[in-house]
Design an enzyme around this catalytic site. Structure first.
Site, PDB file in Angstrom:
ATOM      1  N   GLY A  48       0.766  -1.240   0.000  1.00 30.21           N
ATOM      2  CA  GLY A  48       0.000   0.000   0.000  1.00 30.21           C
ATOM      3  C   GLY A  48       0.797   1.289   0.000  1.00 30.21           C
ATOM      4  N   GLU A 102       3.854   3.955   6.296  1.00 25.51           N
ATOM      5  CA  GLU A 102       2.615   3.189   6.055  1.00 25.51           C
ATOM      6  C   GLU A 102       1.628   4.002   5.233  1.00 25.51           C
ATOM      7  OE1 GLU A 102       0.945   0.723   5.744  1.00 25.51           O
ATOM      8  OE2 GLU A 102       0.880  -0.644   7.434  1.00 25.51           O
ATOM      9  N   ASP A 103       0.769   3.311   4.528  1.00 25.19           N
ATOM     10  CA  ASP A 103      -0.274   4.006   3.772  1.00 25.19           C
ATOM     11  C   ASP A 103      -1.397   4.477   4.686  1.00 25.19           C
ATOM     12  OD1 ASP A 103      -1.075   1.389   4.310  1.00 25.19           O
ATOM     13  OD2 ASP A 103      -1.896   1.009   2.321  1.00 25.19           O
ATOM     14  N   ASP A 106      -5.550   2.113  10.463  1.00 20.19           N
ATOM     15  CA  ASP A 106      -6.995   1.960  10.631  1.00 20.19           C
ATOM     16  C   ASP A 106      -7.246   1.546  12.087  1.00 20.19           C
ATOM     17  OD1 ASP A 106      -9.574   1.788   9.116  1.00 20.19           O
ATOM     18  OD2 ASP A 106      -9.473  -0.307   9.653  1.00 20.19           O
ATOM     19  N   LYS A 134      -7.313   6.943  10.308  1.00 12.43           N
ATOM     20  CA  LYS A 134      -8.751   7.003  10.619  1.00 12.43           C
ATOM     21  C   LYS A 134      -8.860   7.047  12.138  1.00 12.43           C
ATOM     22  CE  LYS A 134     -10.439   4.369   6.598  1.00 12.43           C
ATOM     23  NZ  LYS A 134     -10.907   3.032   6.136  1.00 12.43           N
ATOM     24  N   PHE A 155     -14.368   3.711   3.499  1.00 10.44           N
ATOM     25  CA  PHE A 155     -13.364   2.956   2.752  1.00 10.44           C
ATOM     26  C   PHE A 155     -12.868   3.764   1.560  1.00 10.44           C
ATOM     27  CE2 PHE A 155     -11.763  -0.212  -0.201  1.00 10.44           C
ATOM     28  CZ  PHE A 155     -10.951  -0.951   0.647  1.00 10.44           C
ATOM     29  N   ASP A 162      -5.855  -0.069  -2.115  1.00 14.09           N
ATOM     30  CA  ASP A 162      -6.609  -0.931  -3.028  1.00 14.09           C
ATOM     31  C   ASP A 162      -7.954  -1.355  -2.497  1.00 14.09           C
ATOM     32  OD1 ASP A 162      -5.313  -2.669  -1.004  1.00 14.09           O
ATOM     33  OD2 ASP A 162      -6.248  -4.268  -2.167  1.00 14.09           O
ATOM     34  N   ARG A 168      -4.887   0.816  -6.935  1.00 16.67           N
ATOM     35  CA  ARG A 168      -3.674   1.395  -6.348  1.00 16.67           C
ATOM     36  C   ARG A 168      -3.035   2.447  -7.243  1.00 16.67           C
ATOM     37  NH1 ARG A 168      -2.235  -1.920  -2.025  1.00 16.67           N
ATOM     38  NH2 ARG A 168      -2.600  -4.139  -2.257  1.00 16.67           N
TER      39      ARG A 168
HETATM   40  P1  IMP Z   1      -5.175  -1.897  10.539  1.00 16.56           P
HETATM   41  O1  IMP Z   1      -4.340  -3.057  10.964  1.00 16.56           O
HETATM   42  O2  IMP Z   1      -6.619  -2.080  10.909  1.00 16.56           O
HETATM   43  O3  IMP Z   1      -4.645  -0.563  11.004  1.00 16.56           O
HETATM   44  O4  IMP Z   1      -5.245  -1.934   8.975  1.00 16.56           O
HETATM   45  C1  IMP Z   1      -4.288  -1.431   8.198  1.00 16.56           C
HETATM   46  C2  IMP Z   1      -4.390  -1.971   6.797  1.00 16.56           C
HETATM   47  O5  IMP Z   1      -5.743  -2.147   6.367  1.00 16.56           O
HETATM   48  C3  IMP Z   1      -3.783  -0.987   5.857  1.00 16.56           C
HETATM   49  O6  IMP Z   1      -2.397  -1.187   5.729  1.00 16.56           O
HETATM   50  C4  IMP Z   1      -4.559  -1.220   4.588  1.00 16.56           C
HETATM   51  O7  IMP Z   1      -3.926  -2.227   3.840  1.00 16.56           O
HETATM   52  C5  IMP Z   1      -5.909  -1.707   5.038  1.00 16.56           C
HETATM   53  N1  IMP Z   1      -6.928  -0.631   5.006  1.00 16.56           N
HETATM   54  C6  IMP Z   1      -7.509  -0.027   6.054  1.00 16.56           C
HETATM   55  N2  IMP Z   1      -8.415   0.889   5.664  1.00 16.56           N
HETATM   56  C7  IMP Z   1      -8.392   0.879   4.310  1.00 16.56           C
HETATM   57  C8  IMP Z   1      -9.125   1.621   3.296  1.00 16.56           C
HETATM   58  O8  IMP Z   1      -9.970   2.494   3.560  1.00 16.56           O
HETATM   59  N3  IMP Z   1      -8.814   1.316   2.012  1.00 16.56           N
HETATM   60  C9  IMP Z   1      -7.890   0.382   1.665  1.00 16.56           C
HETATM   61  N4  IMP Z   1      -7.190  -0.329   2.578  1.00 16.56           N
HETATM   62  C10 IMP Z   1      -7.453  -0.092   3.885  1.00 16.56           C
HETATM   63 MG    MG Z   2      -0.790  -1.279   4.305  1.00 18.61          MG
END
Ligand code: IMP
Ligand code: MG
Length: 178
Positions: A48, A102-103, A106, A134, A155, A162, A168
């Site tokens: 990402g 990181e992208d 969440d 977020k 989302f 993606d 992407r």
């Molecule tokens: P976390 O572990 O819940 O913080 O999730 C992080 C990962 O979830 C990111 O690195 C993304 O790959 C994916 N992700 C979370 N939200 C989104 C979104 O809105 N669009 C696309 N990918 C997301």
């Molecule tokens: Mg990621």
């Protein structure tokens, strides 16, 4: 292209490329100022963050290294469920200033896992730089020093992010139309 379709979903543009670039540049300038003299090692988390990393690095003017890691999911024993393993750390992190790139953060669980893993390799310090956060979805406590943009829970795709592997490639960020 204000609206795009990826598989079964429609998305509308929510953050344009100019705004993205402006915030990425701002983060780079903060890093240039804060980490001067520390020769940071940027660890970009694939897939990402490839686009964010490429743009961010063009604005970094201090001596630094950049490398890439990936999180591979594998099925753990029944009690632990899916475990994410960090692969591709080839550098010696001992005494280094590491910046995780990181992208999106969440729930923060992915970042927590990364911090745990990298922390065992004796870095001097670990900083986090994320394109997106977020805030309302964060489940764990994280000290995120560099945040380009905070967004609502919806989302999104584009600029490296993606939906089911697609989307992407767009230079702007799009939000799903419910
Ligand atoms: P976390 O572990 O819940 O913080 O999730 C992080 C990962 O979830 C990111 O690195 C993304 O790959 C994916 N992700 C979370 N939200 C989104 C979104 O809105 N669009 C696309 N990918 C997301
Ligand atoms: Mg990621």
């Amino acid at each position: 292209m204000d609206t795009i379709q990826i598989k079964d979903k429609l998305f509308t543009i929510s953050i344009g490329r100019e705004e993205i670039q402006k915030e990425v540049k701002r983060v780079a300038e903060e890093i240039n100022r804060d980490l001067e003299g520390r020769n940071p090692l940027f660890l970009s988390v694939l897939n990402g963050s490839f686009m964010f990393t490429a743009d961010l690095m063009k604005y970094i003017t201090i001596p630094c290294e950049v490398s890439f890691v990936k999180l591979a999911s594998y099925q753990g024993v029944a009690s632990t469920g899916t475990i994410k393993e960090v692969i591709g750390i080839n550098e010696d992190l001992t005494n280094r200033t590491v910046v995780i790139v990181e992208d999106i953060v969440d729930t923060g669980l992915t970042m927590q896992r990364l911090l745990e893993t990298l922390g065992t390799r004796n870095p001097k310090e670990i900083k986090i730089a994320t394109l997106l956060l977020k805030p309302d979805k964060l489940k764990v406590e994280l000290d995120i020093e560099y945040i380009a943009m905070k967004i609502p829970n919806d989302f999104i795709v584009g600029y490296g992010l993606d939906y089911d592997g697609f989307g992407r490639n767009y230079p702007d960020i799009y939000t799903v139309i419910p």
